[in-house]
Design a protein around this motif. Structure first.
Motif, PDB file in Angstrom:
ATOM      1  N   TRP A   1     -52.912-137.513  19.184  1.00 16.44           N
ATOM      2  CA  TRP A   1     -52.363-136.733  20.296  1.00 16.44           C
ATOM      3  C   TRP A   1     -53.199-135.486  20.553  1.00 16.44           C
ATOM      4  O   TRP A   1     -53.480-135.144  21.713  1.00 16.44           O
ATOM      5  CB  TRP A   1     -50.914-136.345  20.028  1.00 16.44           C
ATOM      6  CG  TRP A   1     -50.429-135.270  20.970  1.00 16.44           C
ATOM      7  CD1 TRP A   1     -50.040-134.013  20.664  1.00 16.44           C
ATOM      8  CD2 TRP A   1     -50.323-135.384  22.387  1.00 16.44           C
ATOM      9  NE1 TRP A   1     -49.711-133.321  21.794  1.00 16.44           N
ATOM     10  CE2 TRP A   1     -49.865-134.139  22.871  1.00 16.44           C
ATOM     11  CE3 TRP A   1     -50.574-136.410  23.302  1.00 16.44           C
ATOM     12  CZ2 TRP A   1     -49.657-133.893  24.224  1.00 16.44           C
ATOM     13  CZ3 TRP A   1     -50.370-136.168  24.653  1.00 16.44           C
ATOM     14  CH2 TRP A   1     -49.909-134.929  25.106  1.00 16.44           C
TER      15      TRP A   1
ATOM     16  N   THR B   1     -48.419-136.614  28.373  1.00 12.02           N
ATOM     17  CA  THR B   1     -47.398-136.479  27.331  1.00 12.02           C
ATOM     18  C   THR B   1     -46.361-137.591  27.445  1.00 12.02           C
ATOM     19  O   THR B   1     -45.956-138.203  26.445  1.00 12.02           O
ATOM     20  CB  THR B   1     -46.705-135.113  27.428  1.00 12.02           C
ATOM     21  OG1 THR B   1     -47.672-134.075  27.270  1.00 12.02           O
ATOM     22  CG2 THR B   1     -45.631-134.964  26.364  1.00 12.02           C
ATOM     23  N   GLU B   2     -45.955-137.874  28.669  1.00 15.22           N
ATOM     24  CA  GLU B   2     -44.955-138.915  28.893  1.00 15.22           C
ATOM     25  C   GLU B   2     -45.489-140.287  28.509  1.00 15.22           C
ATOM     26  O   GLU B   2     -44.797-141.088  27.870  1.00 15.22           O
ATOM     27  CB  GLU B   2     -44.536-138.901  30.365  1.00 15.22           C
ATOM     28  CG  GLU B   2     -43.345-139.797  30.670  1.00 15.22           C
ATOM     29  CD  GLU B   2     -42.856-139.616  32.095  1.00 15.22           C
ATOM     30  OE1 GLU B   2     -42.971-140.575  32.897  1.00 15.22           O
ATOM     31  OE2 GLU B   2     -42.367-138.508  32.406  1.00 15.22           O
TER      32      GLU B   2
ATOM     33  N   PHE C   1     -47.869-140.900  26.368  1.00 18.97           N
ATOM     34  CA  PHE C   1     -48.023-140.946  24.915  1.00 18.97           C
ATOM     35  C   PHE C   1     -46.690-141.267  24.249  1.00 18.97           C
ATOM     36  O   PHE C   1     -46.628-142.081  23.321  1.00 18.97           O
ATOM     37  CB  PHE C   1     -48.570-139.618  24.390  1.00 18.97           C
ATOM     38  CG  PHE C   1     -49.039-139.662  22.962  1.00 18.97           C
ATOM     39  CD1 PHE C   1     -50.355-140.000  22.663  1.00 18.97           C
ATOM     40  CD2 PHE C   1     -48.179-139.391  21.908  1.00 18.97           C
ATOM     41  CE1 PHE C   1     -50.798-140.059  21.339  1.00 18.97           C
ATOM     42  CE2 PHE C   1     -48.614-139.446  20.589  1.00 18.97           C
ATOM     43  CZ  PHE C   1     -49.928-139.778  20.306  1.00 18.97           C
ATOM     44  N   GLU C   2     -45.626-140.646  24.716  1.00 18.06           N
ATOM     45  CA  GLU C   2     -44.301-140.917  24.143  1.00 18.06           C
ATOM     46  C   GLU C   2     -43.883-142.362  24.405  1.00 18.06           C
ATOM     47  O   GLU C   2     -43.248-142.993  23.562  1.00 18.06           O
ATOM     48  CB  GLU C   2     -43.267-139.944  24.710  1.00 18.06           C
ATOM     49  CG  GLU C   2     -43.445-138.518  24.216  1.00 18.06           C
ATOM     50  CD  GLU C   2     -43.409-138.423  22.698  1.00 18.06           C
ATOM     51  OE1 GLU C   2     -42.562-139.098  22.075  1.00 18.06           O
ATOM     52  OE2 GLU C   2     -44.239-137.692  22.138  1.00 18.06           O
TER      53      GLU C   2
ATOM     54  N   ARG D   1     -45.639-144.290  21.722  1.00 16.76           N
ATOM     55  CA  ARG D   1     -45.614-143.745  20.364  1.00 16.76           C
ATOM     56  C   ARG D   1     -45.232-144.801  19.316  1.00 16.76           C
ATOM     57  O   ARG D   1     -45.844-144.871  18.245  1.00 16.76           O
ATOM     58  CB  ARG D   1     -44.650-142.562  20.273  1.00 16.76           C
ATOM     59  CG  ARG D   1     -44.539-141.990  18.860  1.00 16.76           C
ATOM     60  CD  ARG D   1     -43.569-140.817  18.813  1.00 16.76           C
ATOM     61  NE  ARG D   1     -44.124-139.661  19.481  1.00 16.76           N
ATOM     62  CZ  ARG D   1     -44.982-138.803  18.914  1.00 16.76           C
ATOM     63  NH1 ARG D   1     -45.381-138.996  17.676  1.00 16.76           N
ATOM     64  NH2 ARG D   1     -45.431-137.778  19.584  1.00 16.76           N
TER      65      ARG D   1
ATOM     66  N   LYS E   1     -51.184-133.081  32.303  1.00 19.72           N
ATOM     67  CA  LYS E   1     -50.731-132.874  30.923  1.00 19.72           C
ATOM     68  C   LYS E   1     -49.331-133.446  30.718  1.00 19.72           C
ATOM     69  O   LYS E   1     -49.064-134.139  29.722  1.00 19.72           O
ATOM     70  CB  LYS E   1     -50.753-131.387  30.586  1.00 19.72           C
ATOM     71  CG  LYS E   1     -50.363-131.059  29.152  1.00 19.72           C
ATOM     72  CD  LYS E   1     -51.355-131.631  28.161  1.00 19.72           C
ATOM     73  CE  LYS E   1     -51.012-131.248  26.726  1.00 19.72           C
ATOM     74  NZ  LYS E   1     -51.161-129.798  26.480  1.00 19.72           N
ATOM     75  N   ALA E   2     -48.459-133.190  31.685  1.00 20.35           N
ATOM     76  CA  ALA E   2     -47.097-133.715  31.573  1.00 20.35           C
ATOM     77  C   ALA E   2     -47.094-135.239  31.658  1.00 20.35           C
ATOM     78  O   ALA E   2     -46.368-135.924  30.928  1.00 20.35           O
ATOM     79  CB  ALA E   2     -46.217-133.114  32.664  1.00 20.35           C
TER      80      ALA E   2
ATOM     81  N   GLN F   1     -50.448-137.864  15.119  1.00 22.71           N
ATOM     82  CA  GLN F   1     -50.527-136.473  15.542  1.00 22.71           C
ATOM     83  C   GLN F   1     -51.968-136.084  15.877  1.00 22.71           C
ATOM     84  O   GLN F   1     -52.225-135.403  16.883  1.00 22.71           O
ATOM     85  CB  GLN F   1     -49.980-135.561  14.435  1.00 22.71           C
ATOM     86  CG  GLN F   1     -50.043-134.068  14.745  1.00 22.71           C
ATOM     87  CD  GLN F   1     -49.045-133.641  15.814  1.00 22.71           C
ATOM     88  OE1 GLN F   1     -48.394-134.484  16.435  1.00 22.71           O
ATOM     89  NE2 GLN F   1     -48.934-132.343  16.023  1.00 22.71           N
TER      90      GLN F   1
ATOM     91  N   SER G   1     -54.962-135.016  24.152  1.00 24.94           N
ATOM     92  CA  SER G   1     -54.497-133.882  24.955  1.00 24.94           C
ATOM     93  C   SER G   1     -55.646-132.950  25.312  1.00 24.94           C
ATOM     94  O   SER G   1     -55.632-132.308  26.367  1.00 24.94           O
ATOM     95  CB  SER G   1     -53.396-133.114  24.214  1.00 24.94           C
ATOM     96  OG  SER G   1     -53.884-132.560  23.001  1.00 24.94           O
TER      97      SER G   1
END
Length: 319
Positions: free
Chosen positions: A40, A8-9, A11-12, A15, A4-5, A37, A44
């Motif tokens: 994401w 997230t990284e 995706f950023e 972005r 998950k982390a 959004q 996720s």
């Protein structure tokens, strides 16, 4: 680092590109933010699994969300006015805004986005993804439920319409500015002949006044008619400030601490081929014009910082 982390990284990291894809697809900052959004939330929940090309996968997810939004928009659009301009990307003429420039693929002028709005959803997706973001047709095909050859044909059809209605702007930004400055000098002087000289014979002027100012919404064609309309705006000339609108020479008219007009120009072959004017007071009030000393209005608590600045680069709460 857990999955998950890690996701997230990643995706950023992507972005800015994902938001650029969504903006080119939808022509709206708010809709683009909603699409990113939603993408994401989808990724996720699904997880990356054994995805090798994370950037391509994320682009695909965002594109699918945008395609669904375009199809919904097409079914529900019942506009009471004839002209609706996409949200403009505005920055000062003397200094670009990296956050704003990240939205633009090559020179995606406002006139091009206007034409993209006339395409069918599948045509727009194929054109934007392939021509602006170099996504191969074998990846586009499943999104539009067609073969790669049919997806190629969609993009070709869209490309033909775009080239016919949205001329490529001259590449020299300094020359663009000279032509636009000559236009405003002629407006200031009320010189109809000088206006006609700087306009292409088949110039198109589109004005979006929104629902509140429907009488300011119109399309005018031809150098003489556009010049006659522009000559009526002599009193507005002192309030015009040069700007970059979607990467090309344009202007923002500001008085009393608020913007009352944004003008985007397409300068092709040394003459103005299109003029797109946003005069919708509601939309103008919400644009990010802080570079010109104007703070966007607060509409709701969602998507607005405590200082009152809307931050479109951040996820917005689900409604």
């Amino acid at each position: 680092m857990d999955e998950k982390a890690w996701l997230t990284e990643r995706f950023e990291d992507h972005r800015a590109r994902l938001r650029a894809v969504a903006y080119q697809m939808l022509g709206s900052f708010n809709d683009a933010d909603d699409a990113v959004q939603e993408a994401w939330l989808r990724v996720s929940r699904a997880g990356a699994g054994n995805v090798e090309n994370v950037g391509g996968w994320l682009t695909t997810v965002v594109a699918r969300v945008c395609l669904n939004m375009l199809r919904t928009r097409e079914r529900r659009r019942e506009e009471s006015f004839d002209v609706h301009l996409p949200d403009p990307v505005v920055s000062r003429a003397d200094e670009g805004d990296p956050e704003q420039e990240a939205l633009l693929a090559d020179s995606v002028g406002l006139a091009l986005l206007v034409v993209l709005d006339t395409l069918k959803p599948a045509e727009r997706l194929a054109f934007v993804l392939h021509d602006m973001f170099a996504v191969p047709f074998d990846q586009i095909a499943p999104m539009v439920e067609r073969s790669p050859a049919a997806a190629r044909q969609l993009a070709s059809r869209a490309r033909h319409r775009v080239r016919g209605a949205a001329p490529d702007p001259d590449s020299d930004l300094t020359r663009q500015r000279e032509v636009v400055d000559a236009y405003f000098a002629a407006v200031r002087d009320g010189d109809l002949d000088a206006l006609v000289a700087v306009l292409a014979p088949d110039v198109v002027l589109r004005a979006d006044g929104g629902t509140a100012r429907a009488r300011h919404t119109s399309v005018i064609r031809g150098a003489r008619d556009v010049a006659a309309q522009a000559a009526k705006a002599t009193r507005l000339a002192p309030f015009v400030q040069p700007a970059l609108i979607n990467g090309t020479a344009g202007a923002v008219a500001i008085a009393g601490g608020r913007a009352f007009s944004i003008m985007a120009f397409t300068v092709a072959h040394g003459q103005i081929a299109t003029i797109d004017v946003l005069v919708d007071p509601e939309r103008l009030a919400h644009l990010d014009l802080e570079a010109f000393g104007i703070t966007p209005s607060i509409v709701t608590a969602e998507g607005v910082t405590a200082e009152g600045r809307f931050r479109p680069d951040r996820p917005r709460p689900r409604k």
